[in-house]
Design a protein around this motif. Structure first.
Motif, PDB file in Angstrom:
ATOM      1  N   GLN A 198      -6.040   7.656   3.385  1.00  0.00           N
ATOM      2  CA  GLN A 198      -5.862   7.857   1.955  1.00  0.00           C
ATOM      3  C   GLN A 198      -6.734   6.595   1.336  1.00  0.00           C
ATOM      4  O   GLN A 198      -7.404   6.794   0.293  1.00  0.00           O
ATOM      5  N   HIS A 199      -6.740   5.346   1.767  1.00  0.00           N
ATOM      6  CA  HIS A 199      -6.948   4.128   1.228  1.00  0.00           C
ATOM      7  C   HIS A 199      -8.375   3.614   1.655  1.00  0.00           C
ATOM      8  O   HIS A 199      -9.066   2.912   1.010  1.00  0.00           O
ATOM      9  N   GLY A 200      -8.868   3.964   2.590  1.00  0.00           N
ATOM     10  CA  GLY A 200      -9.875   3.491   3.589  1.00  0.00           C
ATOM     11  C   GLY A 200     -10.028   2.102   3.349  1.00  0.00           C
ATOM     12  O   GLY A 200     -11.068   1.386   2.979  1.00  0.00           O
ATOM     13  N   LEU A 201      -8.885   1.656   4.116  1.00  0.00           N
ATOM     14  CA  LEU A 201      -8.819   0.114   3.859  1.00  0.00           C
ATOM     15  C   LEU A 201      -9.634  -0.731   5.009  1.00  0.00           C
ATOM     16  O   LEU A 201     -10.243  -0.048   5.802  1.00  0.00           O
ATOM     17  N   ASP A 218      -6.505  -5.922   7.726  1.00  0.00           N
ATOM     18  CA  ASP A 218      -5.501  -6.137   6.483  1.00  0.00           C
ATOM     19  C   ASP A 218      -4.240  -7.192   7.022  1.00  0.00           C
ATOM     20  O   ASP A 218      -3.527  -6.717   7.793  1.00  0.00           O
ATOM     21  N   LEU A 220      -2.696   5.902   6.335  1.00  0.00           N
ATOM     22  CA  LEU A 220      -2.840   4.973   5.387  1.00  0.00           C
ATOM     23  C   LEU A 220      -4.421   4.847   5.344  1.00  0.00           C
ATOM     24  O   LEU A 220      -5.059   4.563   4.445  1.00  0.00           O
ATOM     25  N   LYS A 221      -5.040   4.516   6.517  1.00  0.00           N
ATOM     26  CA  LYS A 221      -6.559   4.560   6.571  1.00  0.00           C
ATOM     27  C   LYS A 221      -7.184   5.476   5.900  1.00  0.00           C
ATOM     28  O   LYS A 221      -8.344   5.472   5.349  1.00  0.00           O
ATOM     29  N   TYR A 278       0.889  -1.548   0.040  1.00  0.00           N
ATOM     30  CA  TYR A 278      -0.060  -0.198   0.068  1.00  0.00           C
ATOM     31  C   TYR A 278       0.794   1.222  -0.009  1.00  0.00           C
ATOM     32  O   TYR A 278       0.584   2.359   0.580  1.00  0.00           O
ATOM     33  N   ASN A 279       1.939   1.301  -0.560  1.00  0.00           N
ATOM     34  CA  ASN A 279       2.888   2.404  -0.579  1.00  0.00           C
ATOM     35  C   ASN A 279       3.339   3.071   0.699  1.00  0.00           C
ATOM     36  O   ASN A 279       3.511   4.012   0.955  1.00  0.00           O
TER      37      ASN A 279
END
Ligand code: W6P
Length: 397
Positions: free
Chosen positions: A167-170, A174, A164-165, A62-63
């Motif tokens: 940006q990506h709405g993971l 994960d 990260l959360k 995820y970068n």
């Protein structure tokens, strides 16, 4: 670049696990010679462990590896790696003399050069104790500084996970990220244990029942009572309570085993805060009675098990896996779980930090474990298993 190649090279070497027993055997009556051997071990082992982490930090999904916070942490690891591999090896007075690096004083005694000029391996038996001592002291100073440099790691990585959360709405769990963080923090516990132990052996005055930061007779009741007092105090402060729920401790006064008291305190404090929070939030801060939290300690042959039981309403079964995740704790908003128990479920969630997953890593680090069993609608039991057989080796990722 050259540094990264060197790091990749070091990361090919396996890490070396140490058991609690080995740490104790090594640190009992440490002489200059033993401390010198410990210095040599850490001088090899720490760069290997750091290099493994740098390589992992460079290859995250995820970068994540390109995020400012993760790069900052990676840079600390690389910096500490460099300092350790640049730390000189030591050479014998004979070797030094042969290389014409030393002067000989009027009495024929070798005057060693400044420490930073040592660089070839030495047989400690042949080395001058005073030199070894100075060398050890300089190494201790180095690793103390390294340990301090990495103090903000958990907070900094947490910041990255939060970004990260955003940006990506993971999804909430994960597996890849979870797996990385478990490995990363387990490694961190090990590195900090080795440094903390070495520094304590060097600096702390000798005590009967301590070897570095390891207490050979950690009194369970005493540590538990301290954790209880601290957790209740924090709880009273946080909820502005006159009195936090009571905590009943069932533990033989004289029960003791070999452990790191600060680790035990940390884990119990974390569990107790969770239990107290669950109870206060279930009954409300204005309630005139709280059901007590119970702490029961059992002494087995293999394990000492500590059960922390609360009647805080429990957690929905569907929510149990989330308890151990890092993504979940920093998530700003959680969707309601699709179970009827969702209102119960939400209360304990609010305050979870990294406390539980980290506590489980602390438990596992010395061969123990942490498990949670919840009765939704009633309460939660946490089982903290601690291995009494101190020869389980560090689980290194
Ligand atoms: C709860 C949630 C929890 C987590 C860890 C320990 C105790 C408890 N109680 O309700």
């Amino acid at each position: 670049e050259a540094l990264y190649d060197k790091i990749k090279f070091f990361a090919k070497f396996p890490q070396t696990s140490v058991s609690l027993r080995q740490m104790v055997e090594f640190g009992t009556k440490p002489t200059v010679g033993t401390m010198f051997k410990a210095t040599q071990f850490l001088r090899e082992e720490l760069p290997v462990r750091l290099a493994h982490r740098v390589v992992e930090l460079e290859n995250l999904p995820y970068n994540l590896s390109n995020m400012a916070s993760v790069r900052r942490v990676r840079d600390w690891y690389a910096e500490s790696f460099t300092e350790l591999v640049d730390f000189p090896r030591m050479e014998t007075p004979a070797a030094l003399k042969a290389r014409d690096r030393v002067t000989v004083d009027a009495n024929g005694h070798v005057v060693p050069p400044p420490i930073h000029r040592y660089f070839t391996p030495v047989d400690p038996a042949a080395a001058v104790p005073a030199e070894c001592e100075a060398y050890n002291a300089e190494f201790v100073e180095l690793i103390e500084n390294i340990k301090r440099r990495h103090d903000p790691t958990v907070a900094t990585v947490a910041q990255g996970i939060k970004e990260l959360k955003a940006q990506h709405g993971l999804p909430h769990i994960d597996a890849q990220v979870q797996n990385f963080l478990d490995r990363f923090y387990m490694s961190r516990i090990g590195i900090r244990m080795l440094i903390g132990q070495h520094v304590a052996l060097h600096k702390l005055p000798a005590r009967d029942d301590y070897v570095g930061i390891i207490c050979t007779k950690t009194n369970v009741a005493q540590v538990a009572q301290e954790a209880i007092d601290n957790a209740r105090f924090i709880c009273e402060d946080h909820y502005a309570l006159f009195s936090a729920p009571n905590v009943q401790l069932y533990c033989p006064d004289d029960l003791h085993f070999m452990y790191v008291p600060s680790h035990l305190h940390h884990m119990l404090f974390e569990l107790l805060k969770n239990s107290l929070r669950a109870v206060v939030e279930r009954y409300g801060p204005d309630a005139d009675h709280f059901p007590p939290v119970k702490v029961v300690v059992a002494e087995g042959r293999e394990d000492i098990t500590i059960k922390v039981s609360d009647e805080g309403g429990g957690i929905a079964r569907s929510g149990m896996p989330l308890i151990w995740t890092y993504l979940y704790t920093t998530a700003p908003a959680q969707p309601e779980p699709e179970t009827p128990g969702s209102s119960d479920f939400k209360a304990p969630m609010a305050g979870f930090g990294y406390g539980l997953p980290l506590s489980r890593l602390y438990a596992r680090y010395f061969g123990g474990d942490l498990r949670l069993i919840s009765m939704e609608g009633y309460g939660t039991d946490a089982y903290l298993h601690l291995s009494r057989l101190s020869d389980s080796e560090e689980p290194l990722p």
